[in-house]
Design an enzyme around this catalytic site. Structure first.
Site, PDB file in Angstrom:
ATOM      1  CB  CYS A 128      -0.910   0.004   1.220  1.00  0.00           C
ATOM      2  SG  CYS A 128      -1.892   1.506   1.380  1.00  0.00           S
ATOM      3  CB  CYS A 138      -2.918   5.654   5.503  1.00  0.00           C
ATOM      4  SG  CYS A 138      -4.503   4.988   5.990  1.00  0.00           S
ATOM      5  CB  CYS A 145      -3.106  -0.218   8.189  1.00  0.00           C
ATOM      6  SG  CYS A 145      -4.441  -0.756   7.132  1.00  0.00           S
ATOM      7  CB  CYS A 150      -8.000   0.521   0.932  1.00  0.00           C
ATOM      8  SG  CYS A 150      -7.992   0.189   2.716  1.00  0.00           S
ATOM      9  CD  GLN A 194     -19.142  -5.999  15.444  1.00  0.00           C
ATOM     10  OE1 GLN A 194     -18.190  -5.367  14.978  1.00  0.00           O
ATOM     11  NE2 GLN A 194     -19.372  -6.083  16.750  1.00  0.00           N
ATOM     12  CE1 TYR A 252     -25.147   0.536  25.783  1.00  0.00           C
ATOM     13  CE2 TYR A 252     -24.956  -1.633  26.787  1.00  0.00           C
ATOM     14  CZ  TYR A 252     -24.883  -0.255  26.889  1.00  0.00           C
ATOM     15  OH  TYR A 252     -24.538   0.318  28.088  1.00  0.00           O
ATOM     16  CD  GLU A 273     -30.034   0.566  19.702  1.00  0.00           C
ATOM     17  OE1 GLU A 273     -29.689   1.752  19.617  1.00  0.00           O
ATOM     18  OE2 GLU A 273     -29.239  -0.371  19.959  1.00  0.00           O
ATOM     19  CG  ASP A 291     -21.540  -5.376  20.399  1.00  0.00           C
ATOM     20  OD1 ASP A 291     -20.492  -4.792  20.731  1.00  0.00           O
ATOM     21  OD2 ASP A 291     -21.787  -5.704  19.218  1.00  0.00           O
ATOM     22  CB  CYS A 317     -14.722  -2.835  19.406  1.00  0.00           C
ATOM     23  SG  CYS A 317     -15.493  -1.252  19.813  1.00  0.00           S
TER      24      CYS A 317
END
Length: 456
Positions: free
Chosen positions: A69, A78, A81, A159, A283, A310, A331, A378, A405
């Protein structure tokens, strides 16, 4: 600027940095790997730590691979990553080490498992938003990703993480914008038309949504744009103009103009069909999410009443509905609940009920009324608020399943849940949702001391 030569990178840190040591300080250096030997310039210096930038690589770690890349290898790389330069096996190894350092001080090492690898290492992202700007040397409109800790756009042509068709769509959009004299957004002056371009696709790539985020409702020649894109890319199911008039970092605004087709696409997850709005949380790595659902099935049974907090559009709760007695979906956002209801109907699921409202405001009442055996959470990256955690502890829910996450906020919340010794973490399985970055998804299962779980 202080220069330090011949530093060896000894370990990795949260945030994706390599760490070297000099002058009694830890020095955090981006885009380095354990075993690299580098010369650096100090960019930020504090009493006990510093940040540095590589000026020269003396030697490279054996864990590196050649990066294809050009945006990652740019003078200002960038920010998308962190670890594209690492062998995939090394990425998993370093993620495992970071999680052990974070969780093992308060969780038994035997229940912390090695990260499950992603089924797809490259081109796995089903959604991306990229800022739009202008290259003032060439006068061309450009798109890309922000550099680390800045709003400087690093130009992209391809990408490694999202599907190649997203690059083709972006280049086609830039061609149109140049001819139509669409002005890119200038965030300093708060002027211009086009702020971001976004793409979302389903698992097989046969349905794509294109999102154009603009400063105002004005966007020239939209009919020609629709004709151009839909002719070149018949997979497009919808073209949406989202209007964000605010001077802020949030990408999407509150207004929507449908330029073509639909705001929704349909995707499959674990044999179920889901309607997904362009705004909806879903996701980004569907293959990894299917692995997570498969693991979750081992922790529920036909007698369980599950509360999916959630819940979004119902991905987790609905995927488990046919395995359990009943599912309650909670929610905050009404549109997401409407989508969840539609998804329940799409899949013929009748053992599901719905609650609209913030988890923090409604959880205690739902727990008292519904008395679930298991709560699944989540939450967003910020984690679960203290009052919600206290409501779970007070209700003595038998089993807590927490998908996160953000390892740091997960660690904070797990410490709260186990503090009173009513709960114990019995399973912590990381899943690599985000290859080529330092980020990692973690699934933690806690049980009440009076409840037995059949372990995998």
């Amino acid at each position: 600027m202080k220069h330090i030569p011949n530093l060896e990178i000894k370990k990795m840190a949260m945030g994706g940095f390599g760490i070297a040591y000099a002058e009694g300080k830890a020095i955090f250096v981006p885009y380095t790997a354990v075993g690299d030997v580098v010369d650096i310039d100090i960019t930020i210096e504090k009493k006990d730590y510093a940040y540095g930038k590589v000026t020269k690589y003396i030697s490279y770690s054996d864990s590196r691979v050649e990066v294809q890349c050009p945006s990652f290898a740019a003078e200002i790389p960038c920010g998308g990553c962190d670890w594209l330069m690492l062998k995939y096996s090394e990425q998993l190894k370093q993620k495992n080490q970071l999680l052990l350092e974070l969780f093992s001080p308060f969780i038994d090492k035997d229940v912390i498992y090695f990260p499950a690898p992603s089924p797809q290492i490259k081109h796995y992202r089903n959604k991306v938003f990229m800022p739009v700007g202008k290259n003032y040397q060439t006068g061309k409109i450009t798109y890309g990703m922000f550099a680390r800790f800045s709003h400087q756009i690093v130009e992209h042509n391809t990408c490694e993480n999202h599907p190649p068709i997203f690059d083709q769509l972006a280049n086609s959009l830039m061609e149109f914008c140049l001819k139509a004299k669409v002005e890119p957004y200038n965030e300093i002056e708060h002027k211009g038309q086009l702020r971001h371009i976004g793409f979302r696709c389903n698992s097989d790539g046969r349905q794509i949504l294109v999102i154009l985020v603009t400063l105002s409702g004005k966007l020239p020649f939209t009919n020609l744009l629709v004709k151009k894109l839909t002719t070149e890319f018949p997979q497009i199911k919808g073209i949406i103009q989202n209007i964000n008039r605010q001077k802020e970092n949030v990408i999407l605004g509150k207004e929507t103009k449908l330029l073509y087709g639909s705001e929704n696409l349909y995707d499959n997850l674990c044999g179920l069909k889901f309607r997904i709005n362009y705004r909806s949380f879903w996701q980004i790595n569907t293959g990894t999410m299917e692995m997570i659902i498969s693991f979750l099935q081992d922790f529920v049974n036909s007698n369980n009443v599950i509360l999916d907090a959630y819940c979004g559009i119902g991905a987790i709760g609905l995927s488990l509905a046919d395995k359990v007695k009943r599912v309650i979906l909670l929610e905050e956002f009404p549109q997401a609940i409407e989508d969840a209801k539609e998804n329940a109907v799409l899949n013929g699921l009748k053992n599901v009920s719905f609650v609209i409202g913030k988890v923090e405001d409604n959880l205690s009442a739902v727990l008292i009324k519904e008395k679930p055996d298991t709560i699944i959470m989540d939450p967003p990256r910020s984690g679960v608020q203290q009052n919600a955690l206290e409501a779970i502890i007070q209700a003595e829910v038998k089993q807590i399943i927490y998908l996160s996450c953000a390892p740091m906020t997960l660690a904070r919340d797990l410490n709260t849940l186990i503090a009173g010794e009513k709960y114990k973490v019995v399973f912590l399985q990381p899943f690599d949702m985000f290859p080529n970055t330092w980020h990692i998804e973690c699934l933690a299962v806690l049980k009440h001391n009076d409840y037995n779980i059949n372990m995998r």
